[in-house]
Design a protein around this motif. Structure first.
Motif, PDB file in Angstrom:
ATOM      1  N   THR A  48       6.322  -1.908   1.866  1.00 47.42           N
ATOM      2  CA  THR A  48       5.050  -1.573   1.235  1.00 47.42           C
ATOM      3  C   THR A  48       4.588  -0.227   1.781  1.00 47.42           C
ATOM      4  O   THR A  48       5.209   0.353   2.673  1.00 47.42           O
ATOM      5  CB  THR A  48       3.979  -2.639   1.532  1.00 47.42           C
ATOM      6  OG1 THR A  48       3.737  -2.655   2.937  1.00 47.42           O
ATOM      7  CG2 THR A  48       4.408  -4.014   1.057  1.00 47.42           C
ATOM      8  N   ARG A  49       3.474   0.254   1.249  1.00 46.61           N
ATOM      9  CA  ARG A  49       2.898   1.507   1.731  1.00 46.61           C
ATOM     10  C   ARG A  49       2.605   1.444   3.227  1.00 46.61           C
ATOM     11  O   ARG A  49       2.841   2.398   3.965  1.00 46.61           O
ATOM     12  CB  ARG A  49       1.597   1.771   0.969  1.00 46.61           C
ATOM     13  CG  ARG A  49       1.513   3.134   0.387  1.00 46.61           C
ATOM     14  CD  ARG A  49       0.193   3.321  -0.332  1.00 46.61           C
ATOM     15  NE  ARG A  49       0.247   2.787  -1.671  1.00 46.61           N
ATOM     16  CZ  ARG A  49      -0.667   1.986  -2.213  1.00 46.61           C
ATOM     17  NH1 ARG A  49      -1.726   1.631  -1.550  1.00 46.61           N
ATOM     18  NH2 ARG A  49      -0.532   1.545  -3.433  1.00 46.61           N
ATOM     19  N   GLY A  50       2.075   0.321   3.674  1.00 46.44           N
ATOM     20  CA  GLY A  50       1.764   0.154   5.095  1.00 46.44           C
ATOM     21  C   GLY A  50       3.006   0.181   5.962  1.00 46.44           C
ATOM     22  O   GLY A  50       2.992   0.738   7.067  1.00 46.44           O
ATOM     23  N   ASP A  51       4.094  -0.424   5.480  1.00 50.46           N
ATOM     24  CA  ASP A  51       5.355  -0.383   6.223  1.00 50.46           C
ATOM     25  C   ASP A  51       5.858   1.046   6.362  1.00 50.46           C
ATOM     26  O   ASP A  51       6.310   1.463   7.434  1.00 50.46           O
ATOM     27  CB  ASP A  51       6.428  -1.216   5.511  1.00 50.46           C
ATOM     28  CG  ASP A  51       6.088  -2.678   5.413  1.00 50.46           C
ATOM     29  OD1 ASP A  51       5.369  -3.182   6.307  1.00 50.46           O
ATOM     30  OD2 ASP A  51       6.527  -3.319   4.443  1.00 50.46           O
ATOM     31  N   ARG A  52       5.774   1.795   5.276  1.00 52.86           N
ATOM     32  CA  ARG A  52       6.239   3.177   5.306  1.00 52.86           C
ATOM     33  C   ARG A  52       5.352   4.039   6.209  1.00 52.86           C
ATOM     34  O   ARG A  52       5.844   4.939   6.894  1.00 52.86           O
ATOM     35  CB  ARG A  52       6.314   3.736   3.886  1.00 52.86           C
ATOM     36  CG  ARG A  52       7.421   3.069   3.064  1.00 52.86           C
ATOM     37  CD  ARG A  52       7.602   3.698   1.706  1.00 52.86           C
ATOM     38  NE  ARG A  52       6.494   3.493   0.805  1.00 52.86           N
ATOM     39  CZ  ARG A  52       6.325   2.423   0.039  1.00 52.86           C
ATOM     40  NH1 ARG A  52       7.204   1.443   0.079  1.00 52.86           N
ATOM     41  NH2 ARG A  52       5.297   2.330  -0.764  1.00 52.86           N
TER      42      ARG A  52
END
Length: 93
Positions: A48-52
């Motif tokens: 997800t965006r948060g992971d990236r």
């Protein structure tokens, strides 16, 4: 006002934390306005965006530490390299 002299705040430290909090605010706003969807990139795992963002921050920390240990050049070059790394992570991971 509390005495913060023991924390060794410098303008660079304040700028770092201000940017970090602003980035978290932008990510929160994006999550509200455009809900996250997982996608599979070159790592082969759904992110997800948060992971990236986490991978970008972690990689940037390692880039800066390696730069401090191996290069004698100005640290702004490591920051530029970290921004390039973050752009690549958000694009391809």
């Amino acid at each position: 006002m509390p005495d913060l002299a023991w924390m060794a705040w410098t303008p660079q430290t304040g700028l770092f934390f201000a940017c970090l909090f602003a980035l978290l605010g932008v990510m929160t706003a994006l999550a509200i306005w455009r809900p996250e969807v997982e996608r599979v990139g070159v790592l082969g795992i759904p992110t997800t965006r948060g992971d990236r963002l986490f991978l970008s921050l972690l990689g940037s920390a390692f880039i800066h530490l390696a730069w401090l240990g191996l290069a004698a050049a100005d640290l702004w070059w490591a920051t530029g390299l970290s921004l390039l790394f973050a752009a690549l992570v958000f694009r391809f991971v």
